[in-house]
Structures are given as C-alpha cells and as structure tokens.
Design a protein around this motif. Structure first.
Motif, PDB file in Angstrom:
ATOM      1  N   GLY A  42       0.824  -1.211   0.000  1.00  0.00           N
ATOM      2  CA  GLY A  42       0.000   0.000   0.000  1.00  0.00           C
ATOM      3  C   GLY A  42       0.850   1.250   0.000  1.00  0.00           C
ATOM      4  O   GLY A  42       0.520   2.253  -0.659  1.00  0.00           O
ATOM      5  N   LYS A  43       1.964   1.218   0.718  1.00  0.00           N
ATOM      6  CA  LYS A  43       2.871   2.369   0.754  1.00  0.00           C
ATOM      7  C   LYS A  43       3.444   2.645  -0.637  1.00  0.00           C
ATOM      8  O   LYS A  43       3.522   3.802  -1.077  1.00  0.00           O
ATOM      9  CB  LYS A  43       4.006   2.118   1.747  1.00  0.00           C
ATOM     10  CG  LYS A  43       3.552   1.994   3.200  1.00  0.00           C
ATOM     11  CD  LYS A  43       4.737   1.627   4.093  1.00  0.00           C
ATOM     12  CE  LYS A  43       4.292   1.416   5.543  1.00  0.00           C
ATOM     13  NZ  LYS A  43       5.438   0.982   6.397  1.00  0.00           N
ATOM     14  N   ILE A  48      -5.865   5.297  -0.790  1.00  0.00           N
ATOM     15  CA  ILE A  48      -5.741   4.497  -2.013  1.00  0.00           C
ATOM     16  C   ILE A  48      -7.134   4.068  -2.465  1.00  0.00           C
ATOM     17  O   ILE A  48      -7.863   3.394  -1.719  1.00  0.00           O
ATOM     18  CB  ILE A  48      -4.870   3.250  -1.759  1.00  0.00           C
ATOM     19  CG1 ILE A  48      -3.445   3.678  -1.370  1.00  0.00           C
ATOM     20  CG2 ILE A  48      -4.831   2.356  -2.992  1.00  0.00           C
ATOM     21  CD1 ILE A  48      -2.574   2.542  -0.904  1.00  0.00           C
ATOM     22  N   ARG A  59      -2.265  -0.214 -11.029  1.00  0.00           N
ATOM     23  CA  ARG A  59      -3.160  -1.239 -10.468  1.00  0.00           C
ATOM     24  C   ARG A  59      -2.300  -2.405  -9.983  1.00  0.00           C
ATOM     25  O   ARG A  59      -1.517  -2.971 -10.736  1.00  0.00           O
ATOM     26  CB  ARG A  59      -4.154  -1.700 -11.528  1.00  0.00           C
ATOM     27  CG  ARG A  59      -5.208  -2.663 -10.998  1.00  0.00           C
ATOM     28  CD  ARG A  59      -6.339  -2.847 -12.003  1.00  0.00           C
ATOM     29  NE  ARG A  59      -7.116  -1.615 -12.144  1.00  0.00           N
ATOM     30  CZ  ARG A  59      -8.074  -1.425 -13.058  1.00  0.00           C
ATOM     31  NH1 ARG A  59      -8.356  -2.396 -13.913  1.00  0.00           N
ATOM     32  NH2 ARG A  59      -8.726  -0.294 -13.130  1.00  0.00           N
ATOM     33  N   MET A  62       0.786   6.735  -6.896  1.00  0.00           N
ATOM     34  CA  MET A  62      -0.398   7.536  -7.215  1.00  0.00           C
ATOM     35  C   MET A  62      -0.139   9.023  -7.000  1.00  0.00           C
ATOM     36  O   MET A  62      -0.748   9.875  -7.646  1.00  0.00           O
ATOM     37  CB  MET A  62      -1.578   7.058  -6.390  1.00  0.00           C
ATOM     38  CG  MET A  62      -1.909   5.591  -6.647  1.00  0.00           C
ATOM     39  SD  MET A  62      -3.449   5.058  -5.912  1.00  0.00           S
ATOM     40  CE  MET A  62      -4.623   5.875  -6.961  1.00  0.00           C
ATOM     41  N   LYS A  63       0.769   9.329  -6.089  1.00  0.00           N
ATOM     42  CA  LYS A  63       1.134  10.734  -5.886  1.00  0.00           C
ATOM     43  C   LYS A  63       1.819  11.307  -7.115  1.00  0.00           C
ATOM     44  O   LYS A  63       1.811  12.514  -7.353  1.00  0.00           O
ATOM     45  CB  LYS A  63       2.054  10.852  -4.672  1.00  0.00           C
ATOM     46  CG  LYS A  63       1.330  10.682  -3.337  1.00  0.00           C
ATOM     47  CD  LYS A  63       2.308  10.779  -2.178  1.00  0.00           C
ATOM     48  CE  LYS A  63       1.578  10.618  -0.840  1.00  0.00           C
ATOM     49  NZ  LYS A  63       2.533  10.634   0.298  1.00  0.00           N
ATOM     50  N   THR A  88      -9.983   1.860  -4.054  1.00  0.00           N
ATOM     51  CA  THR A  88     -10.088   0.398  -4.202  1.00  0.00           C
ATOM     52  C   THR A  88     -10.007  -0.032  -5.668  1.00  0.00           C
ATOM     53  O   THR A  88      -9.649  -1.171  -5.970  1.00  0.00           O
ATOM     54  CB  THR A  88     -11.409  -0.105  -3.597  1.00  0.00           C
ATOM     55  OG1 THR A  88     -12.497   0.641  -4.171  1.00  0.00           O
ATOM     56  CG2 THR A  88     -11.406   0.091  -2.081  1.00  0.00           C
ATOM     57  N   ALA A  93      -7.814   0.667  -7.638  1.00  0.00           N
ATOM     58  CA  ALA A  93      -6.403   0.456  -7.981  1.00  0.00           C
ATOM     59  C   ALA A  93      -5.899  -0.892  -7.496  1.00  0.00           C
ATOM     60  O   ALA A  93      -4.704  -1.180  -7.601  1.00  0.00           O
ATOM     61  CB  ALA A  93      -5.551   1.572  -7.386  1.00  0.00           C
ATOM     62  N   LEU A 112       2.143   1.742  -3.507  1.00  0.00           N
ATOM     63  CA  LEU A 112       1.063   2.155  -4.400  1.00  0.00           C
ATOM     64  C   LEU A 112       0.721   3.626  -4.189  1.00  0.00           C
ATOM     65  O   LEU A 112       0.505   4.376  -5.143  1.00  0.00           O
ATOM     66  CB  LEU A 112      -0.165   1.279  -4.159  1.00  0.00           C
ATOM     67  CG  LEU A 112      -1.395   1.565  -5.025  1.00  0.00           C
ATOM     68  CD1 LEU A 112      -1.054   1.468  -6.506  1.00  0.00           C
ATOM     69  CD2 LEU A 112      -2.522   0.590  -4.676  1.00  0.00           C
ATOM     70  N   LEU A 113       0.707   4.045  -2.936  1.00  0.00           N
ATOM     71  CA  LEU A 113       0.401   5.439  -2.630  1.00  0.00           C
ATOM     72  C   LEU A 113       1.447   6.368  -3.242  1.00  0.00           C
ATOM     73  O   LEU A 113       1.107   7.409  -3.818  1.00  0.00           O
ATOM     74  CB  LEU A 113       0.341   5.632  -1.111  1.00  0.00           C
ATOM     75  CG  LEU A 113       0.001   7.056  -0.629  1.00  0.00           C
ATOM     76  CD1 LEU A 113      -1.361   7.479  -1.164  1.00  0.00           C
ATOM     77  CD2 LEU A 113       0.026   7.123   0.892  1.00  0.00           C
ATOM     78  N   PHE A 131      -6.763   0.560   3.214  1.00  0.00           N
ATOM     79  CA  PHE A 131      -6.558   1.270   1.952  1.00  0.00           C
ATOM     80  C   PHE A 131      -7.192   2.665   1.990  1.00  0.00           C
ATOM     81  O   PHE A 131      -6.631   3.640   1.488  1.00  0.00           O
ATOM     82  CB  PHE A 131      -7.137   0.463   0.786  1.00  0.00           C
ATOM     83  CG  PHE A 131      -6.255  -0.675   0.342  1.00  0.00           C
ATOM     84  CD1 PHE A 131      -4.929  -0.452   0.002  1.00  0.00           C
ATOM     85  CD2 PHE A 131      -6.745  -1.972   0.247  1.00  0.00           C
ATOM     86  CE1 PHE A 131      -4.110  -1.492  -0.421  1.00  0.00           C
ATOM     87  CE2 PHE A 131      -5.932  -3.017  -0.159  1.00  0.00           C
ATOM     88  CZ  PHE A 131      -4.616  -2.785  -0.493  1.00  0.00           C
TER      89      PHE A 131
END
Length: 696
Positions: free
Chosen positions: A521-522, A563, A535, A528-529, A565, A567, A524-525, A558
């Motif tokens: 999750g870290k 984040i 995905r 996204m930034k 969902t 993704a 992915l975040l 999430f």
C-alpha cells in the motif's frame, strides 16, 4: 525450505462426488503439483479420456463411493485392452479388508481414504515408476535405432571388427568375413571364435580373452594366426576392448593383418595410451573415465561389484595460496606417488588439482573401510619434507557403492565428490559412504515451513517484489503483480509461490496477508502521488475466505492510506476457491461491493475450471504456469487457446504468467490473451518501477 517445481500430473478421478474428486486434486496441488484431471462417471467417460491424445499418469478410484454402474475391474480391463500404461490407486475406508480383492482386480496400490500423506507418497512412487517405464521404452527405441546405425557403420568399415562374448561371435562385419575367407554377407553369429584361431594358439588365445572378459581390462592386444576358409592362415594383431552390444557386455576385437616389419607406431600408441603413468601408477582423467565406464557395464551385466572412491587432498589449496607452486607441486607429486603405490592393486586416477579417484573391485563396505584406512596410513601418516619444512597431509574420502540401480557415470562422480565433502565437514582424515537423502514426510514439511514463516514475521524477513503485467492489447493502467519472498536464517530467499499453498489456508497466513497489504500500500500510494494510473494484484491466502474481520480491515487500511479500491485487484487461487467453495460467493460479492477488482490465479487445474469460476464474474483470470510450459506442445496449445476464447467471450481478461523465453512468447500473439507476465518481459523488482511501459 523451497519446494521443488513439479511436473504437471494428469489424473483420472473415478468418484461419485465431484466435490470429493476436487478435494483429492487439492491434495496434489497443495504438494506443488499442477494438475490436469478428468472426472470419470461412466465407461463412456473413460472411453473418451483414453481416446484423446492425453497421456494420463494416474487413475484414482474411490472404493467407498464409486459412480453407479461402475466397476473397477471393468475399467482396468478397458485400460489394458487399449494398451495404456496408467498406474491405479484405490482409496478405501478399510484397506486391510479390501486390499487382497482390489489387488486381484488389478489395482497397483491401496491407500486409506483419510491418509493424504500416504496417498502422496504412494503417488510419487507410482508416477516415478511410470516415468521409469516410459523412459525405458524411449531408450529401447533409441537403442534399437543406435544399433541399426552402428551396424551400418560397422558394415562400411575397412577395418575388420568382431564382437565376442562367452567365446562366441555376436557379430562380424563384412571386412572380417572376407579376411577369414567367407562371403561378406555370411552370418558368423553364434560360431565359436576359437574355431577361427590356429590350432597351436587356440587354447592360449581363448583363455586370454576369457581373462580380459572376466577382469574388465580396458584395452589389450594379442597376436595370433587366424584360419581362413580352406585352412590357410593369416597372422593378425587384435586390439581387444570391452563394450556393449545389443544391451549386453561384450568384447570388441579390432583385427588387422600383422607384419612385424611394418607394425605401425599408431598400433603401439593404442596400447601405451591406456597404461597408467610409470612414475605415479595413476591413470589420467580420460583413462580413468574409460575404466569407470567399463566397471559400470560389468556391474549392470552382473559380472562384478565395484566401489568408487573420491579422495581429496584437503590441505593443497591452502598450501598453494600460502607458499605457491614451488611447494604445492612437489607435495602433490609426492602424494600422487604414495597414492599410486597404495592403490597399486586397484585402478586409481588423478582427477583434478586436489582430487583423486579410485575403483575398488568389491561390493563390501567393510573391505572399502579397510582399504581407506590403508590409504590414509600410506599417504597421510608421514609428513612430507619440502625446503626444510615438514608438511602434514590430510585426506578426506567419499565412497559410493556402484550397483545396477545407478550406472550413470556423471551421477556416480557427483555423489562421490559430494560424499568426500561430507568427510571434509567432519574434520577430514576419515571415510564417508554416500547415503541417499530421505524426503521429509508431508506433515514434517508443513511444520518446518510454518516455523520459518513465523520466524520471518518476527524478524521482518519478508520482502515484496513487483513484476509488470504487460498488456498485449493496450491499457491505460500500469499493472503490477505483488510477489512475496521470505529470507531464511541463512540469508537465502524463497519465493512464496513455492510454499504458500501448503500454509495459506491456516490462520497464521492472515498475518502475512496483512503485512503485504500494508507494505505494498505504501508503494502504491507513492505511485499515485506521481499521477500514475497504477493497479496492483494482491494474492490473498485461503484463510481470507473464512476470517470475517479481514476484508473490513483491508478496506479501512486502503481508505486510510488514501488508495482507491479501483487500484487494487484481489486475487485468490483456484484451489482455494474450490476448497472454500461455500464461502467464495459471499467473499467475492463483498470484495466487489467494496470497489475492488477480482481475479483468480493458478487457473485451469481443477476438474472443470470454467464451471469453478462461473458464479463469480471475475475481472481477471491468471492461468496456471504449467500452461505456459506446455505452449510448445501442439495439443496443450490447443487446450490453452480454447480456454482463452471461452474466457474472452465472457469479458474476462486473461493473464499468462511465467513467460520465460521468446519460444513461449511467440505463440501468445495469436491466442487472444490480454496480458503476459514473466522474466522474459521484465524480472521482478524490489521497487515499483513506474517507468516501465505497460503494453507492447
């Protein structure tokens, strides 16, 4: 502990219940076997399975609940009538009562229906025996073809060649026939070779050949007159060497007309080439390999028993590093001299810089122990004096008893070297015998793996890797597969795909799933930034089906991280969907309700894969890696294309994993597959590599 990649296991399951049949397949998949299976409910089903091009590896009968109208003996007779070699295992609630009757009907093994461990062990044995039989049949065909080609070559040879065993001719080529006055096409097979030798030399030559045949001497030469048809004589020189002919140990005789005045240098060199070094009495590597090959032939033919010794000079490398060649070379030379003298009655060779090999003509471990003790005394008991310093010698000895179950030369050499290393680890100066490793019982493996996973959680020895999932049709998202690896106490990394299936249905695995959700999750975040449309595919263990708190926790985790969902793809293995088929509908409904995408991995190994996932309307279907390995097989390729077509018609995106080469990649362009994944495209990375282009 990393479980090995196993070959696909093809099984016919004969059981009245499809759910019980699926449960049986899960036993194999938990053990690391990809499966292809067919559920047999009638004789017509069996006819259909046997008439296909598929090679089946096992038939499983449920003796407690056979389909109506199905009888074991009838089915086994049908298999036999079609000439198919498929081992059969019956599962019985009362094996001690049913065994005799089932064996009479043709069943190969009977296993208690509640003993999965014994089922796996029995299946491993039966499939291993099946592969041995298949390999034997392939080798028989290859041997026949090789013998044909050899006969053709021998028939065209200018030199006269004859094969002799037990004093009788097995084969003679046209050049030999003409030498002794017969027509080139005459068949001398079965004729006593002694009948072709001059009367005065007949006894000596016959006894000499028998001694060569008995001793296994690698090469020898004799001179004698042969009697031509019509009683004239021709003096010949014969080079004798052991070989095999039509699968049997025999002697090959190269026969040349002999003239003392014109004897060629090459003929003399042929004999000199097989003699050991005159100073050390050791053979060189090639000579010893020839001796070992002959020994293996004699063991297989039941003529002799041998032991192979690997003797290492443990102190040589350290001595060379410390004092250089001026010291290490004289030491090696003196050790070689002592070794040759100690093994003068045996066949010994210099193998590599610090390694010697020896062939001992015995099948008795006690005799090997006594000889090893003698070697250690003769070679290492007395220090070597070089440049006024005394250098002590340490040897380690590994022994392999050669038997007809292991005649492969390379295997014998590897085992001997490995066993010498075992002696080194014991401190050196001793003998160790090769012992085959015992495979841990299934339950012990699971217990060991669970301990490793628990320890990895405590010491933070898990690590995530990310591998691109590449679109072949164009995609606006960048897809990545989240892969978990575990580091053991020795620092070795193990991919979770090698052991996950044995543990992920247990409550403990929930901690692993939570850990990877937080860690990935870290990443992915961060992606996204950077405004990337990413995905991630998260593979969850089977325990997620039954733990009520997991999905709400994941959704909150999430959401708290910011984040979306959309993704995230939540992926479950096909075998866990089968195992938790009652909980699966509610689980996937909840996942979709939270906004996540859904997927199945390791797809295609259940009895009816398409029916298995029909109720869930999944977004992504990731095929089992075994399909990728079968891409070069025409029949398997057709099966894959048919499956992809059906899935595409339902709007499900298909992923082919573990594409490792261009050979596997090429056929995929024409299958209609949506995504590919594998090291051929890009290897997994410890960072989320967002610079990677998401399509071709």
């Amino acid at each position: 502990m990393e479980l090995e990649n196993r070959e696909t296991l093809r099984i016919l399951v004969i059981d009245a219940s499809s759910s019980e049949a699926e449960a049986l397949l899960n036993v194999y998949r938990d053990a690391g076997y990809p499966t292809r299976a067919q559920h047999i409910m009638s004789m017509a089903d069996l006819d259909e399975a046997l008439s296909s091009d598929q090679k089946w590896d096992l038939i499983l009968f449920s003796n407690t609940e056979l389909p109506e109208g199905v009888f074991i003996q009838d089915m086994l007779e049908k298999v036999e009538q079609q000439g198919r070699d498929i081992p059969s295992i019956a599962l019985s609630e009362h094996p001690e009562d049913d065994m005799s009757e089932l064996l009479k009907q043709g069943i190969r093994s009977v296993v208690p229906s509640d003993n999965d461990e014994l089922l796996l062990l029995t299946s491993d044995r039966e499939v291993s025996d099946l592969h041995t039989r298949r390999n034997y049949r392939r080798m028989s065909v290859a041997l026949n073809e090789s013998e044909k080609q050899r006969r053709n070559l021998l028939n065209d040879q200018i030199d006269a060649i004859i094969y002799v065993a037990g004093g009788k001719i097995r084969y003679s080529n046209p050049a030999f026939n003409e030498m002794v006055g017969f027509d080139a096409s005459d068949n001398l097979a079965g004729k006593p070779f002694a009948d072709l030798i001059a009367q005065n030399d007949r006894k000596d030559v016959s006894e000499f050949l028998i001694s060569i045949e008995d001793s296994g001497q690698a090469l020898a030469a004799i001179q004698c007159p042969l009697v031509r048809k019509g009683d004239s004589e021709v003096p010949v020189r014969v080079i004798v060497s052991p070989t095999s002919f039509e699968g049997s140990y025999t002697l090959s005789l190269l026969v040349r007309v002999h003239d003392e005045h014109t004897e060629s240098v090459a003929e003399k060199q042929e004999i000199e080439a097989v003699r050991p070094d005159t100073e050390t009495h050791l053979f060189d590597k090639k000579q010893f390999s020839d001796q070992l090959d002959v020994a293996a032939q004699r063991v297989v033919s039941g003529r002799d028993k041998f032991a192979l010794l690997c003797i290492t000079l443990d102190s040589l490398r350290e001595l060379h590093a410390k004092s250089g060649k001026r010291v290490s070379q004289p030491v090696y030379k003196e050790v070689s001299r002592r070794m040759g003298l100690s093994l003068l009655e045996h066949k010994a060779g210099s193998w590599s810089g610090d390694c010697f090999m020896a062939l001992v003509q015995t099948g008795d471990e006690k005799a090997v122990q006594e000889l090893s003790g003698q070697i250690l005394h003769d070679v290492a008991a007395e220090a070597i004096e070089i440049e006024d310093q005394e250098i002590s010698i340490q040897l380690s000895i590994g022994a392999v008893m050669i038997n007809d179950a292991c005649s492969d030369i390379q295997t014998l050499l590897v085992r001997a070297k490995h066993t010498a290393v075992v002696s080194q680890k014991k401190g050196g100066g001793c003998l160790s015998f090769y012992k085959k490793r015992r495979i841990s019982a299934v339950s012990s493996v699971e217990k060991h793996l669970a301990g490793m996973v628990s320890q990895a959680l405590q010491k933070d020895n898990f690590k995530l890797f990310y591998q691109p999932i590449v679109s072949l049709k164009g995609s606006t998202e960048k897809h990545f597969d989240v892969q978990l690896r575990m580091r053991d106490v020795r620092g070795r990394e193990h991919e979770s795909t090698r052991f996950r299936s044995k543990l992920d249905k247990n409550a403990m695995w929930s901690k692993v799933d939570r850990w990877q959700v937080i860690q990935a999750g870290k990443e992915l975040l961060d992606g996204m930034k950077k405004k990337d449309n990413v995905r991630l595919f998260f593979h969850l263990g089977g325990n997620a089906f039954t733990e009520k708190e997991f999905l709400p926790w994941m959704s909150v985790a999430f959401k708290a991280a910011g984040i979306p969902t959309s993704a995230v793809v939540i992926e479950m293995s096909e075998q866990n969907i089968v195992r938790f088929h009652k909980q699966a509908p509610q689980f996937f409904d909840a996942v979709k309700g939270m906004g996540f995408h859904t997927g199945v991995s390791e797809f295609g190994c259940s009895l009816k894969p398409l029916d298995t996932i029909e109720p869930f309307n999944l977004d992504y279907v990731k095929l089992d890696p075994s399909f990728t390995k079968d891409l070069t097989n025409e029949n398997e390729g057709k099966e894959l294309k048919d499956m992809i077509r059906v899935l595409a018609d339902k709007g499900q995106k298909v992923i082919v994993p573990e594409v490792m080469s261009a050979v596997e990649m090429a056929p995929l362009w024409h299958t209609g597959v949506d995504f590919i994944q594998g090291d051929f495209v890009q290897e997994p990375s410890s960072d989320l590599d967002l610079s990677f282009e998401g399509d071709f």
